[in-house]
Design a protein around this motif. Structure first.
Motif, short mmCIF file in Angstrom:
data_model
loop_
_atom_site.label_atom_id
_atom_site.label_comp_id
_atom_site.label_asym_id
_atom_site.label_seq_id
_atom_site.Cartn_x
_atom_site.Cartn_y
_atom_site.Cartn_z
N ARG A 15 0.84 -1.20 0.00
CA ARG A 15 0.00 0.00 0.00
C ARG A 15 0.88 1.26 0.00
O ARG A 15 0.58 2.24 -0.66
CB ARG A 15 -0.93 -0.02 1.22
CG ARG A 15 -2.27 0.67 0.96
CD ARG A 15 -3.08 0.84 2.23
NE ARG A 15 -3.63 -0.38 2.80
CZ ARG A 15 -4.72 -0.99 2.37
NH1 ARG A 15 -5.38 -0.50 1.33
NH2 ARG A 15 -5.16 -2.08 2.95
N GLU A 16 1.99 1.19 0.74
CA GLU A 16 2.89 2.35 0.78
C GLU A 16 3.47 2.63 -0.61
O GLU A 16 3.51 3.77 -1.07
CB GLU A 16 4.03 2.11 1.78
CG GLU A 16 4.97 3.29 1.91
CD GLU A 16 6.09 3.01 2.91
OE1 GLU A 16 5.99 3.55 4.04
OE2 GLU A 16 7.02 2.26 2.57
N GLN A 59 2.12 1.82 -3.42
CA GLN A 59 1.04 2.33 -4.26
C GLN A 59 0.77 3.81 -3.97
O GLN A 59 0.50 4.59 -4.87
CB GLN A 59 -0.25 1.54 -3.99
CG GLN A 59 -0.32 0.24 -4.76
CD GLN A 59 -1.55 -0.55 -4.33
OE1 GLN A 59 -1.59 -1.06 -3.21
NE2 GLN A 59 -2.55 -0.62 -5.18
N LEU A 60 0.86 4.15 -2.69
CA LEU A 60 0.63 5.54 -2.28
C LEU A 60 1.67 6.44 -2.95
O LEU A 60 1.34 7.47 -3.54
CB LEU A 60 0.71 5.67 -0.76
CG LEU A 60 0.81 7.09 -0.22
CD1 LEU A 60 -0.46 7.87 -0.52
CD2 LEU A 60 1.06 7.09 1.29
N ARG A 61 2.94 6.01 -2.89
CA ARG A 61 4.01 6.84 -3.47
C ARG A 61 3.82 7.00 -4.97
O ARG A 61 3.98 8.09 -5.52
CB ARG A 61 5.36 6.20 -3.17
CG ARG A 61 5.72 6.32 -1.70
CD ARG A 61 7.01 5.63 -1.39
NE ARG A 61 7.37 5.80 0.03
CZ ARG A 61 8.38 5.17 0.61
NH1 ARG A 61 9.14 4.35 -0.10
NH2 ARG A 61 8.63 5.37 1.88
N THR A 106 1.02 6.72 -6.68
CA THR A 106 -0.14 7.57 -6.96
C THR A 106 0.22 9.04 -6.71
O THR A 106 -0.13 9.92 -7.50
CB THR A 106 -1.32 7.18 -6.04
OG1 THR A 106 -1.51 5.78 -6.14
CG2 THR A 106 -2.59 7.90 -6.46
N GLY A 124 0.74 14.14 3.60
CA GLY A 124 0.77 12.74 4.02
C GLY A 124 1.64 12.62 5.26
O GLY A 124 1.78 13.59 6.02
N TRP A 127 3.86 4.94 4.98
CA TRP A 127 2.58 4.38 5.43
C TRP A 127 2.92 3.21 6.36
O TRP A 127 3.43 2.18 5.91
CB TRP A 127 1.75 3.91 4.25
CG TRP A 127 0.48 3.23 4.68
CD1 TRP A 127 0.18 1.92 4.52
CD2 TRP A 127 -0.63 3.81 5.34
NE1 TRP A 127 -1.06 1.63 5.04
CE2 TRP A 127 -1.59 2.79 5.55
CE3 TRP A 127 -0.93 5.11 5.78
CZ2 TRP A 127 -2.80 3.02 6.20
CZ3 TRP A 127 -2.15 5.33 6.41
CH2 TRP A 127 -3.07 4.30 6.60
N CYS A 135 -3.96 12.59 2.30
CA CYS A 135 -4.13 11.18 2.62
C CYS A 135 -5.17 11.06 3.72
O CYS A 135 -5.02 11.69 4.77
CB CYS A 135 -2.82 10.56 3.09
SG CYS A 135 -1.55 10.61 1.82
N ILE A 163 -6.97 11.12 -0.99
CA ILE A 163 -6.31 9.84 -1.28
C ILE A 163 -6.69 8.88 -0.15
O ILE A 163 -6.21 9.01 0.98
CB ILE A 163 -4.78 10.03 -1.35
CG1 ILE A 163 -4.45 11.11 -2.40
CG2 ILE A 163 -4.10 8.71 -1.68
CD1 ILE A 163 -3.01 11.56 -2.39
N MET A 197 -6.95 5.97 2.35
CA MET A 197 -6.02 5.00 2.90
C MET A 197 -6.76 4.05 3.84
O MET A 197 -6.95 4.37 5.01
CB MET A 197 -4.90 5.71 3.69
CG MET A 197 -4.06 6.70 2.91
SD MET A 197 -3.17 6.01 1.50
CE MET A 197 -2.02 4.93 2.30
N ILE A 212 -6.35 3.76 -2.16
CA ILE A 212 -5.07 3.07 -2.33
C ILE A 212 -5.22 1.64 -1.82
O ILE A 212 -5.46 1.41 -0.63
CB ILE A 212 -3.95 3.79 -1.55
CG1 ILE A 212 -3.86 5.26 -1.99
CG2 ILE A 212 -2.62 3.07 -1.72
CD1 ILE A 212 -3.48 5.47 -3.43
#
Lengths: 151, 660, 287, 332, 282
Positions: free
Chosen positions: C9-10, C12-14, C16, C31, C57, C82, C108, C110, C135
């Motif tokens: 997930r982290e 993917q967050l970066r 995105t 974030g 994350w 986030c 975003i 989470m 995410i």
């Protein structure tokens, strides 16, 4: 806390101009008798009473606080006291949760014609608070301990 | 520091006998800022007032506290007195030493102590008083009446007769409302049309009245004296400026539609007048049913036959905006749709189960049967007729819990009319109670019974068809036995409900309704024709079920209220209203939600955020609408909205002063 | 916590975040970023695509971020934020209170299975209730039973004490209060331009720090935010003196639920707070 | 000299006969200096108390004078300077008292309230045997085991404290403790802070040229504008003056104020020279690390690490200092 | 920075006000009043240097810093504009009212540096108040100074403070020129109409041997400074006073700092050159 000899309960009642304040005037016209401890603050509508006023009254030294207005549905301003009702149902519970005795804060609907109810309520509330004794909760001990008087 | 003058009134002996007024004056005189503290025998008297005026001069006072009777008694007296001095009338507080002290206590010492507290509270409060100034709002002396039934007509005529301009708005093509549908009026049995149509003509002829039929109120803004009203003139497709109302078009129109004025009994054309005596006496086209306008055919016959070329198929809705000083709401009622509620009465499947209003059209000489009572199914004269009262009213389960007020009387009237017009007929009236509170009403009811109407106490449980008879079964609760009546026709005396669309009009006007959607009056006893919004008044059944005399009376009352508003060029508004500190306001809109008068709106102001100029929203109080209740102030967490005359600061000072 | 899932997930967050910054969808993204300490993260404001990789994350992402949008109420480009479940409710809170415009934010989402924060126990909305992009996959919510059992448990226990015991408890708590106003400043329901408590000239509240004044502050704040509290627990987390502040606001919420029916704030984007409306049929106990 | 740890209670009892003794303890879950009642436990387990000892000299709320309004105004100074001892204070907090001494006792005016309390305070420092992860006093030029500003310096050697008097006041303490003290004892080696911060006098100079630097915008963003950092700081001394008014009489008091509050520097007309968090965070950091150095030749940060520990937004002055150290100067 | 007189004569405790009384009140404009302040036994509370400040209080309302506009044998005077709760309370005073006073605070105008120079005083609105003490000082020691020009501007003729000085007293002084301007005139106004900076440029003063004392609202100071620079004045020769929020007045409470300087202690008088050295934060 030792009770002062000449202690008299100090009670403040926020009353709406159109119902309870009028009811109190009618009690006067009819020469009904009730204790001297009750002091009315006149406001246009019970919805004018900010719950923070209640806290303030306790903090500054009142032993009992009341909010009185028209019966729901009879508000001079139509809907004001519906807000009053919600606000003080919650505030009363919050105060009690923080340790205020339930009798110390009360709200009542007293109409302009209910002089007897006004008298009875004030008599009863005064008696209840006399029973409870002086309130020290929320009060400014700090000031009392070191105010100019004590020096 | 302020310079407060305090006057403790003896009120003869009223106060002085229970309160040591001298001591009060002395103690209060010790408070910093109190530069003058005396007692007076009768402060409200001329010499008493003069003394205050002199003291103001002599001691350069800037605030006054009077310990006397209730402020409800003499606050205005003393404010008026101050108008003649250099002190603003609102730099005054009154401590209630009579009604709330001297008269209710018995211990002089304690009463004196309380009096000192009460005056001290007032002194503390007055210290935070600020001069307040009444403002004036201009009054546009033109009234708007919404609804052209008898209530609207009466109100419009009364206002117009008083010399003011009136606009009467009616959504139907003609004024007249429900009353003009009725045949006779109880208890006098006057011909309803005969007494209402002349009033309709008066309206159309009155120089002060602008009649706007086929119109609806689109939007309302503003406040008393200054309502900006947008009215939608619906397309009529007939140029009423030219049309003479000859009626040729109507005779040639090929479309036939069920006639709503006759309650569906009978037919009308697509170009039509609502009824023969319609005002204005000019036709309109019902676009939905017009073959040309709904596109089902080329038609256009009316346009061809019209000798004056009045027909305009291109006509469009128009919006007109005008300013009015006052508004009368007279939107009336309609009958509850029993067919949706009462399956046991056939839900409308039986043609001969009709509503009271349908019966009015049946028995009316200008109605579809020319006044002959013939049952709709087979045009036969009914012999046995059942009348059922309280259909939809006093019936919490299926209809409304309230009593519809007029049904007992028109039920009796219907019975009387049947018995009179159909010799040898039998009328059975199922009732719950008979309520006849009105002049001549009880007598009329008795007469109907003497005429031979049979009153059966009980509800009809079921109506079903057997051959050409309608079998009505129920219980006679007086004898506790079931009853069955074989009837040729059944009349249901149904409940009044608010006219359709009342919810919209109420929200446009910013007034309120009760649970049954009747428009809410300002006070059920003392302000029955006013609404919570100043300048908006109520007439007739929009406020609740009424008969004609009550409707007309209320309409006239509303007219007087309007004339009251119009009696001044401008209106003084109380300065004790809410005020917004824009600097603090965060625009959360909580105050808006609490205002009973819709007096608070949001507005955009210029602000700064860092170095950027921005626009932000803050609350703003309409001084014409605000009544000074203060509900908003307790909703505002920031204290950005405050009630002048009862500010947070003033009340906190009062509390503090008690707690010394 | 499923570690591999959260690591993914982290990433993917970066990814995105980088894309959103690159294509100009947002002006910057709020974030969480690292600090000197492994078990602490701090709010991170990433404005350049290359800063996206500084976003983290993990279970230490505990700071609520939504209120930072108030620092930039009129942004030129959307602000990316986030949002966990609680943050998303904070966004709804601020939108409801007319403090920010939803259009100015790019949320975003989470999904969050709980952080190193006691308030996460019994969380009723682990997944964001509003977002523009989510995410990874949603996480499993607590069962309603668990969430509701947890919600007012402490309050109910506390109510059983006598008035004097309750007073004693709170008095001791408020004796500790240093009136740093961190609880207020972090709270998404506290959005006044100028808090009543700062208006010394009006006299609502004295600036002296003593038990009475702190009690007045505590109760007033509870009343002011009680009907709008989104139960994120930030007030309690930030309190340097460890006051159980949520126990005040939750008391309000509990009473509101008891008196006026089910009520949870910030879950819907448009809902009037309980004290901003009334019902004719409200219980009447002030006869 | 040495003091057996078992004699500590007795040692304090001796002092408490003459003065109020403040010791590190845990009150309702908060670690702070509290008046020792002869019984309560002394919590030396923590490196630093959560709340600094500054309120002993500079109470959060301190009454200055009472007044009565009326035709004549009466004003009466309130003097409350009891004899006090603070025991167990760490070297960083002692240094902080030194900073406050400079503010309140130097540069033209002497602050009577502070001076009175300071005069009557004896400072007994206990050196650290370990350091917290947020401690960085040695980067600020201090030693965890030595407080030059203390009246008495004590160091834990296991079973005993090594005791040393630094001042006359300290000698009086030693005198009072004479029956309990034993000769000898070797001062233990100072523990080392694990957190090393790149603080140096150059940082102060560098910062003074960085007023317009973009760094402020960046570092200030997480700040929520609360007073946590300033109220847990042992050196933050800003105060406000207000009155507690009861109708016509009352008390004028001063109370802690925080430069992080938005209304701190706002003027009556609404103008605010430090309108945003950027300006406020800048002022605080600059004050700690540069302005104070300019005025008083020492930094206003003792390296206790409380602000870094307690900040709700996890802002960290040590990270900031390191950032400044790394900053290329052409940006300044 | 200039020599500082930090001897507080009120009380041994610099934070505790001395009870004084207001013995005369003069209405200068609709919202400005001048108060004459004496000790209870009719003495001068203290002897300030021109430009110094005093903390004046009503203990139950508040306390604030004001400039001292004049002093006499046995009194000091301060002109105060009604702008908030405290000043409102001042405006409700009547003679005989007691108040709290402490001071004098801050540095003062560098009178020694001004000796022998031509002086140009520029004041805007209530900004004439702090300058007035220096103007009076110069007149009292007239031989020490060269030609004196006073340029004063206000929003309207009604807003001109110290009208008596402007129309009667000062024009009588020798070797002195008054230039008064208003933003908006009225029917009876015969003087100049226009903003101070514009009038300043129009009057075209020579920078040679002349010092400028500039005081007024921030916006006026900004534009007048620009004009002065254009006219060739050196920053060292332009002296102004700053306003910051002050509480303690003695450099402790921390509020009024600009960089490492405290306005209450090191100010309020600065030359433009000195201000340039400070961070841009006021």
């Amino acid at each position: 806390m030792s009770v002062e000899k000449n202690w008299e309960p100090k009670i403040i009642a926020f009353t709406c101009n159109w119902c309870t304040y009028t009811g109190a005037d009618l009690a006067g016209l009819n020469r009904m008798k009730y204790p001297e401890n009750v002091h009315l603050v006149r406001v246009p509508c019970s919805s004018r009473v900010n719950p923070q006023f209640i806290l303030r009254a306790f903090q500054k030294g009142c032993d009992g606080v009341m909010v009185c207005g028209c019966h729901p549905g009879d508000c001079h301003y139509a809907t004001g006291n519906y807000f009053t009702r919600r606000r003080f149902m919650l505030m009363k519970r919050l105060l009690e949760y923080n340790g205020i005795d339930p009798q110390r804060f009360q709200a009542r609907w007293i109409s302009g014609s209910e002089a007897a109810k006004f008298r009875d309520t004030m008599t009863q509330v005064t008696a209840q608070i006399r029973e409870l004794g002086p309130n020290s909760k929320f009060q400014e001990k700090w000031y009392q301990e070191g105010g100019p008087e004590n020096e | 520091m302020s310079r407060t003058g305090v006057i403790i009134c003896h009120c003869g002996t009223n106060i002085a006998s229970m309160v040591d007024v001298e001591k009060v004056a002395e103690e209060i005189g010790k408070i910093p800022g109190v530069v003058y503290s005396v007692t007076n025998k009768y402060t409200c008297s001329e010499p008493g007032q003069q003394m205050i005026k002199d003291a103001i001069e002599e001691h350069s006072l800037d605030r006054i506290v009077i310990g006397a009777c209730t402020p409800r008694m003499h606050e205005t007296t003393f404010r008026k007195m101050l108008k003649g001095t250099k002190i603003n009338p609102y730099m005054l507080e009154i401590a209630n030493l009579r009604e709330q002290c001297a008269w209710v206590h018995t211990d002089k010492e304690k009463a004196t102590e309380k009096a000192i507290s009460l005056v001290r509270m007032s002194v503390a409060k007055v210290g935070s008083n600020k001069p307040l100034f009444t403002s004036f709002i201009p009054i546009h002396k033109k009234a708007l009446v919404i609804g052209g039934g008898i209530a609207g007509i009466q109100a419009a005529l009364d206002i117009a007769d008083a010399g003011h301009e009136v606009t009467l708005v009616e959504r139907e093509p003609s004024i007249g409302g429900k009353m003009v549908m009725l045949d006779k009026t109880f208890p006098t049995l006057d011909c309803s049309a005969c007494i209402s149509t002349p009033k309709m003509v008066d309206v159309s002829a009155h120089p002060n009245i602008t009649l706007k039929t086929s119109c609806e109120v689109e939007a309302v803004t503003g406040y008393v004296g200054n309502f900006e009203v947008t009215i939608r003139q619906k397309a009529r497709y007939v140029n009423h400026d030219i049309c003479t109302g000859c009626g040729l078009c109507e005779t040639k129109c090929p479309s036939k539609i069920s006639d709503e004025f006759n309650q569906g009994i009978g037919e009308r054309k697509a170009i039509y007048k609502l009824f023969p005596q319609a005002v204005p006496a000019k036709p309109v086209i019902d676009a939905q049913n017009c073959r040309k306008l709904n596109g089902s055919a080329k038609c256009g016959v009316c346009q061809i036959v019209c000798p004056l070329q009045c027909i305009d198929f291109e006509d469009k809705d128009q919006l007109i905006t005008e300013t009015y000083g006052a508004i009368v709401v007279a939107t009336g009622y309609e009958l509850i749709d029993w067919t949706k509620l009462y399956g046991e009465y056939g839900s409308g499947r039986y043609a001969d189960v009709i509503s009271g209003l349908q019966f009015e059209r049946l028995v009316n000489a200008s109605g579809p049967t020319e006044g002959h009572i013939l049952r709709p199914s087979d045009q036969k004269e009914p012999k046995d007729v059942v009348i059922v009262k309280c259909v939809g009213s006093r019936d919490e389960k299926k209809g409304k819990s309230y009593c519809s007020r007029a049904c007992c009387m028109y039920g009796a009237k219907h019975a009387h009319q049947i018995l009179e017009k159909i010799p040898g007929s039998n009328v059975y009236i199922f009732y719950m109670d008979v309520r006849t509170p009105g002049k001549g009403y009880e007598e009329f009811y008795n007469r109907t019974r003497e005429d031979g109407a049979t009153y059966i106490r009980g509800r009809v449980a079921k109506i079903y068809k057997e051959g050409d008879k309608l079998i009505c079964t129920g219980e006679d609760t007086l004898i506790g036995k079931p009853v069955t009546v074989k009837a040729d026709m059944v009349i249901l005396e149904t409940a009044m409900v608010p006219a359709r669309g009342v919810e919209e009009i109420v929200s446009k006007l910013g007034i309120s309704m009760d649970g049954d959607h009747w428009v809410q009056e300002a006070h059920p006893k003392l302000r029955p024709v006013e609404t919570q919004t100043a300048g908006i008044f109520l007439a007739g059944t929009c406020q609740g079920p009424k008969d004609i005399p009550d409707t007309v009376a209320q309409a006239s009352a509303a007219a007087v209220k309007v004339c009251g508003v119009f009696s001044k060029e401008q209106m003084e508004t109380s300065p004790m209203i809410s005020r917004v500190n824009e600097e603090k306001c965060c625009g959360c809109e909580f105050c808006v939600k609490c205002c009973p008068y819709s007096a608070i709106a949001m507005k955009e102001i210029d602000g700064r955020e860092g170095n950027r100029k921005i626009k932000r929203m803050v609350a703003t109080v309409n001084s014409g609408l605000c009544q000074g209740c203060g509900a908003c102030t307790a909703a505002c967490r920031t204290g950005a909205i405050d009630l002048l005359g009862y500010t947070n600061d003033q009340i906190l000072k009062e509390v503090d002063a008690l707690c010394l | 916590m499923n570690d591999t899932l959260e690591i993914k997930r982290e990433a993917q967050l970066r990814e995105t975040a980088r894309r959103l910054l690159e294509d100009g969808t947002v002006g910057y993204i709020i974030g969480w970023g690292t600090t000197r300490f492994e078990d602490k993260t701090a709010p991170l404001f990433a404005a350049k695509p290359e800063e996206a990789d500084r976003l983290v994350w993990n279970e230490y992402c505990i700071n609520s971020l939504a209120k930072y949008s108030l620092d930039d109420k009129y942004p030129e480009k959307k602000i990316g934020i986030c949002v966990r479940g609680c943050d998303s409710r904070a966004v709804n809170r601020l939108v409801n209170d007319k403090q920010i415009e939803r259009e100015n934010l790019f949320l975003i989402g989470m999904p969050c299975s709980g952080k190193e924060n006691s308030v996460c126990e019994g969380c009723s909305h682990k997944n964001p209730v509003v977002y523009d992009i989510l995410i990874g996959e949603p996480v499993e919510e607590n069962t309603e039973e668990k969430a509701s059992a947890e919600r007012f448990r402490e309050i109910e226990e506390f109510e059983k004490m006598s008035p004097d015991e309750r007073y004693e408890f709170w008095a001791k708590q408020y004796d500790k209060c240093i009136r740093c106003y961190a609880c207020r400043n972090i709270c998404p329901a506290c959005s006044c331009k100028e808090c009543y408590a700062d208006q010394y000239m009006v006299g609502w509240q004295g600036k002296q720090n003593n038990r009475a004044e702190s009690q007045v502050y505590g109760l007033t704040r509870a009343y002011h935010v009680g009907d709008r509290c989104i139960e994120c627990g930030e007030c309690e987390r930030v309190c340097p003196m460890g006051l159980p502040i949520m126990r005040q606001t939750k008391k309000m919420l509990k009473d509101i639920n008891d008196l006026f029916g089910n009520y949870e704030c910030g879950v819907e984007s448009e809902r009037a707070p309980v004290l901003g409306e009334y019902d004719l049929t409200d219980r009447d106990e002030f006869m | 000299m040495q003091l057996d740890k078992s004699d500590l209670q007795e040692a304090l009892r001796i002092l408490s006969a003459e003065a109020g003794v403040f010791v590190p303890s845990v009150v309702e879950g908060v670690s702070r200096f509290a008046l020792w009642d002869g019984e309560s436990s002394i919590d030396l387990s923590r490196v630093n108390t959560e709340l600094p000892p500054k309120d002993i000299l500079f109470p959060q709320t301190e009454k200055m004078y009472s007044y009565k309004m009326g035709k004549n105004i009466e004003i009466k100074e309130i003097i409350d300077n009891p004899k006090q001892v603070v025991f167990g204070i760490r070297p960083c907090d002692v240094k902080s008292i030194g900073c406050m001494d400079k503010v309140f006792l130097e540069k033209t005016y002497v602050d009577s309230f502070y001076a009175g309390k300071r005069e009557n305070l004896t400072v007994i420092s206990v050196g650290c045997t370990q350091t917290d992860r947020t401690c960085f006093c040695d980067s600020m030029g201090l030693s965890p085991s030595d407080a030059p500003g203390a009246d008495v310096m004590m160091n834990d050697t296991g079973d005993t404290f090594v005791v040393e008097a630094y001042t006359d006041k300290g000698k009086q303490v030693m005198e009072a403790w004479k029956p309990l003290l034993k000769k000898g004892g070797k001062k233990p080696a100072a523990p080392e802070c694990t957190l090393k911060v790149k603080m140096s006098p150059e940082i102060s100079v560098k910062l003074s040229k960085m007023f317009e630097h973009p760094i402020w915008e960046e570092v200030s963003r997480p700040c929520i504008g609360c007073a946590t950092c300033t109220y847990v700081c042992p050196t933050c001394y800003c105060f406000d003056m207000n009155s507690d008014n009861h109708s016509s009489e009352g008390t004028k008091f001063r109370c802690w104020d925080s430069c992080m509050f938005s209304d701190y520097s706002r003027m009556a007309g609404g103008h605010n020279p430090r309108p945003g968090k950027k300006e406020r965070v800048r002022n605080r950091y600059m004050h700690k690390l540069s302005y104070f150095n300019e005025r008083y030749e020492t930094s206003l940060c003792a390296g206790c690490g409380r602000c870094a520990d307690k900040c709700p937004a996890h802002m960290d002055i040590t990270a900031f200092i390191d950032r400044v150290a790394e900053e290329e100067m052409e940006n300044a | 920075m200039h020599s500082i007189n930090h001897e507080c004569t009120c009380s041994s405790n610099p934070l505790i006000p001395h009870v004084c009384q207001v013995t005369a009140i003069k209405q200068e404009t609709p919202d400005v009043q001048t108060y004459r302040i004496q000790t209870l036994d009719g003495q001068k509370p203290f002897s300030p240097m021109p430009g110094q400040l005093a903390m004046i209080s009503l203990p139950d309302v508040g306390e604030a810093m004001f400039s001292i506009t004049a002093q006499g044998e046995d009194y000091i005077e301060s002109a105060i504009k009604n702008a908030g709760q405290l000043t409102q309370a001042f405006h409700e005073m009547t003679p005989g009212q007691q108040i709290g006073v402490r001071g004098p605070y801050g540095n003062h105008f560098p009178v020694d540096d001004l000796k022998g120079k031509d002086l140009l005083f520029i004041g805007g609105g209530i900004g004439l108040a702090p300058v007035r003490s220096l103007i009076r000082y110069c007149f009292a020691n007239r031989e020490d100074f060269g030609h004196i020009d006073i340029l004063y501007g206000a929003r309207s003729p009604e807003d001109l403070v110290f009208k008596e000085d402007l129309s009667l007293n000062w024009p009588k002084e020798k070797d002195t020129t008054l230039h008064v301007t208003v933003d908006r005139g009225n029917e009876t106004w015969e003087g100049n109409v226009g903003f101070v900076p514009a009038y300043l440029e129009e009057l075209a003063f020579s920078p040679v041997g002349r010092k400028v004392i500039l005081c007024g609202p921030p916006i006026m100071i900004k534009f007048a400074s620009q004009s002065l620079m254009k006219m060739g004045f050196a920053k060292e020769d332009v002296i102004t006073t700053l306003e910051m929020r002050m509480k303690c007045g003695i450099g402790k409470c921390g509020r009024c700092n600009i960089g490492s300087k405290y306005v209450c202690l090191d100010g309020p008088v600065f030359t433009l050159a000195e201000l340039d050295e400070l961070p841009d934060e006021n």
